[in-house]
Design a protein around this motif. Structure first.
Motif, PDB file in Angstrom:
ATOM      1  N   LYS A 240     -15.752  13.395  -2.574  1.00 15.76           N
ATOM      2  CA  LYS A 240     -15.037  13.711  -3.811  1.00 15.76           C
ATOM      3  C   LYS A 240     -15.971  13.459  -5.001  1.00 15.76           C
ATOM      4  CE  LYS A 240     -10.181  13.080  -2.501  1.00 15.76           C
ATOM      5  NZ  LYS A 240      -8.886  12.473  -2.911  1.00 15.76           N
ATOM      6  N   THR A 241     -15.583  14.001  -6.133  1.00 18.22           N
ATOM      7  CA  THR A 241     -16.408  13.866  -7.335  1.00 18.22           C
ATOM      8  C   THR A 241     -16.068  12.581  -8.080  1.00 18.22           C
ATOM      9  OG1 THR A 241     -16.591  16.259  -7.602  1.00 18.22           O
ATOM     10  CG2 THR A 241     -16.954  14.913  -9.560  1.00 18.22           C
ATOM     11  N   ILE A 242     -17.107  11.881  -8.525  1.00 13.66           N
ATOM     12  CA  ILE A 242     -16.908  10.716  -9.381  1.00 13.66           C
ATOM     13  C   ILE A 242     -17.706  10.938 -10.662  1.00 13.66           C
ATOM     14  CG2 ILE A 242     -18.746   9.383  -8.209  1.00 13.66           C
ATOM     15  CD1 ILE A 242     -17.055   6.850  -8.911  1.00 13.66           C
ATOM     16  N   LYS A 243     -17.005  10.999 -11.794  1.00 11.34           N
ATOM     17  CA  LYS A 243     -17.656  11.111 -13.093  1.00 11.34           C
ATOM     18  C   LYS A 243     -18.103   9.727 -13.547  1.00 11.34           C
ATOM     19  CE  LYS A 243     -15.073  15.112 -14.833  1.00 11.34           C
ATOM     20  NZ  LYS A 243     -14.208  15.590 -15.940  1.00 11.34           N
ATOM     21  N   ILE A 244     -19.279   9.664 -14.154  1.00  9.01           N
ATOM     22  CA  ILE A 244     -19.832   8.373 -14.575  1.00  9.01           C
ATOM     23  C   ILE A 244     -20.042   8.394 -16.092  1.00  9.01           C
ATOM     24  CG2 ILE A 244     -21.675   6.703 -14.231  1.00  9.01           C
ATOM     25  CD1 ILE A 244     -22.237   8.149 -11.542  1.00  9.01           C
ATOM     26  N   PHE A 245     -19.242   7.610 -16.797  1.00 10.67           N
ATOM     27  CA  PHE A 245     -19.308   7.556 -18.253  1.00 10.67           C
ATOM     28  C   PHE A 245     -20.292   6.511 -18.753  1.00 10.67           C
ATOM     29  CE2 PHE A 245     -15.211   9.399 -17.266  1.00 10.67           C
ATOM     30  CZ  PHE A 245     -15.077  10.403 -18.205  1.00 10.67           C
ATOM     31  N   LYS A 246     -20.446   5.431 -17.977  1.00 10.16           N
ATOM     32  CA  LYS A 246     -21.360   4.372 -18.391  1.00 10.16           C
ATOM     33  C   LYS A 246     -21.930   3.701 -17.151  1.00 10.16           C
ATOM     34  CE  LYS A 246     -21.768   0.428 -21.544  1.00 10.16           C
ATOM     35  NZ  LYS A 246     -21.053  -0.468 -22.498  1.00 10.16           N
ATOM     36  N   LEU A 280     -22.734   1.431 -11.511  1.00 11.39           N
ATOM     37  CA  LEU A 280     -21.634   2.119 -12.182  1.00 11.39           C
ATOM     38  C   LEU A 280     -20.747   1.117 -12.921  1.00 11.39           C
ATOM     39  CD1 LEU A 280     -22.734   4.240 -10.261  1.00 11.39           C
ATOM     40  CD2 LEU A 280     -20.404   4.925  -9.730  1.00 11.39           C
ATOM     41  N   LEU A 281     -20.369   1.453 -14.159  1.00 12.77           N
ATOM     42  CA  LEU A 281     -19.561   0.553 -14.994  1.00 12.77           C
ATOM     43  C   LEU A 281     -18.238   1.170 -15.433  1.00 12.77           C
ATOM     44  CD1 LEU A 281     -22.423  -0.836 -17.277  1.00 12.77           C
ATOM     45  CD2 LEU A 281     -21.439  -1.918 -15.244  1.00 12.77           C
ATOM     46  N   ASP A 282     -18.243   2.456 -15.746  1.00 13.49           N
ATOM     47  CA  ASP A 282     -17.066   3.139 -16.297  1.00 13.49           C
ATOM     48  C   ASP A 282     -17.005   4.514 -15.646  1.00 13.49           C
ATOM     49  OD1 ASP A 282     -15.094   4.309 -17.822  1.00 13.49           O
ATOM     50  OD2 ASP A 282     -16.045   3.951 -19.753  1.00 13.49           O
ATOM     51  N   VAL A 283     -15.954   4.759 -14.847  1.00 14.23           N
ATOM     52  CA  VAL A 283     -15.939   5.962 -14.005  1.00 14.23           C
ATOM     53  C   VAL A 283     -14.572   6.642 -13.996  1.00 14.23           C
ATOM     54  CG1 VAL A 283     -17.703   4.982 -12.481  1.00 14.23           C
ATOM     55  CG2 VAL A 283     -15.280   4.695 -11.912  1.00 14.23           C
TER      56      VAL A 283
END
Length: 302
Positions: A240-246, A280-283
């Motif tokens: 699955k896709t995981i978006k990484i903001f920070k 990874l910190l914010d996802v």
């Protein structure tokens, strides 16, 4: 001096507001047409339109910039100067209309980073500074003679969102300074110099946002910063896709294959790159809301 302002997103609102507060006469505002958005597909107004309506300014929303009715309405506004901030490419019949021309505010230190995404690409390339530039529009996009520019420092952990906000405020001030100079006829124009060493800022597409874990941690870290909060860097986790903001990074040579991950299942999740780890910190996991990594791990089995 009568001004027609052209812009659409929040970035442009700061500039329009600065012109209004400086006392300039805004003869009209040109912005994007209302578009359906969200689950209910309700028509959404642009940020610039909302501001303009609130201030009682005349609003034009052409679907096509060469439409004869729009051209006639624009001419009727009798503008001395047109100001463009985060809008779209204008046909010559539009930008060549006012006696004093049409100026643009661009979010880079031209001639560097011409194009649609200068804020993103400056961060992605690890720049230590960016800036804003005002210039007169010509045929080729972002190539007109420069009027003024102002530098803005980029912190090592700034995201594209952070730089956006810094440039938005600095740009608004520079735009007011530029319009005052044009009004007083107290300015000079500097032609942009072209060279093979110039960096460009093309539009960003989805494939560009996918993380390649074979890259260095610094390259991946800058990509994540440069695409946050939009359109966002992403990777695959459990198909699955995981978006990484920070994210953070560690310069520790990994003993696992790039793209593999380590986690304690509670507080950290880090992926191996070619020369270190991205933490990874914010996802945002596919089908879930955006969350900090500890909250994400509480709801996942990895």
């Amino acid at each position: 001096m009568r001004i027609v302002f052209m812009g659409t997103p929040d970035f442009a609102v700061a500039s329009l507001n600065a012109l209004v507060e400086a006392g300039f006469e805004i003869a009209g505002v040109v912005t994007a047409a209302d578009k359906p958005a969200g689950r209910g597909q309700k028509l959404q107004e642009s940020a610039v339109k909302k501001y303009a309506v609130e201030k009682g300014l005349k609003v034009l929303q052409p679907l096509k910039l060469k439409d004869p009715d729009f051209i006639a309405e624009l001419k009727a506004l009798n503008a001395d100067l047109q100001v463009v901030v985060a809008f779209r490419m204008l046909p010559e019949i539009v930008w060549n209309m006012p006696a004093k021309g049409t100026i643009n505010l661009h979010a880079s230190l031209l001639p560097q980073y011409r194009g649609a995404a200068p804020i993103n690409h400056a961060i992605i390339n690890g720049e230590a500074e960016s800036g804003v530039t005002t210039f007169f529009l010509k045929h080729e996009i972002d190539t007109g003679d420069v009027i003024f520019s102002e530098k803005v420092a980029i912190a090592a952990d700034d995201s594209a969102g952070d730089l956006h906000d810094h440039l938005m405020e600095t740009g608004a001030g520079l735009l007011v300074r530029t319009v005052k100079a044009i009004q007083a006829n107290d300015y000079s124009e500097q032609p942009q110099l072209f060279s093979a060493e110039l960096k460009h800022a093309p539009k960003i597409f989805k494939d560009f946002c996918k993380i390649d874990w074979n890259n260095s941690v610094k390259t991946i870290y800058n990509l994540i910063r440069g695409l946050s909060p939009y359109p966002t860097a992403f990777a695959e986790l459990n198909e699955k896709t995981i978006k990484i903001f920070k994210a953070g990074y560690e310069d520790i040579a990994p003993e696992i294959t790039p793209g593999s991950y380590l986690t304690d299942g509670k507080t950290f999740l880090k992926f191996a790159a070619s020369d270190g780890f991205i933490t990874l910190l914010d996802v945002q996991y596919e089908g879930k809301k955006r969350m900090m990594i500890d909250e994400f791990l509480r709801g996942m089995r990895l």
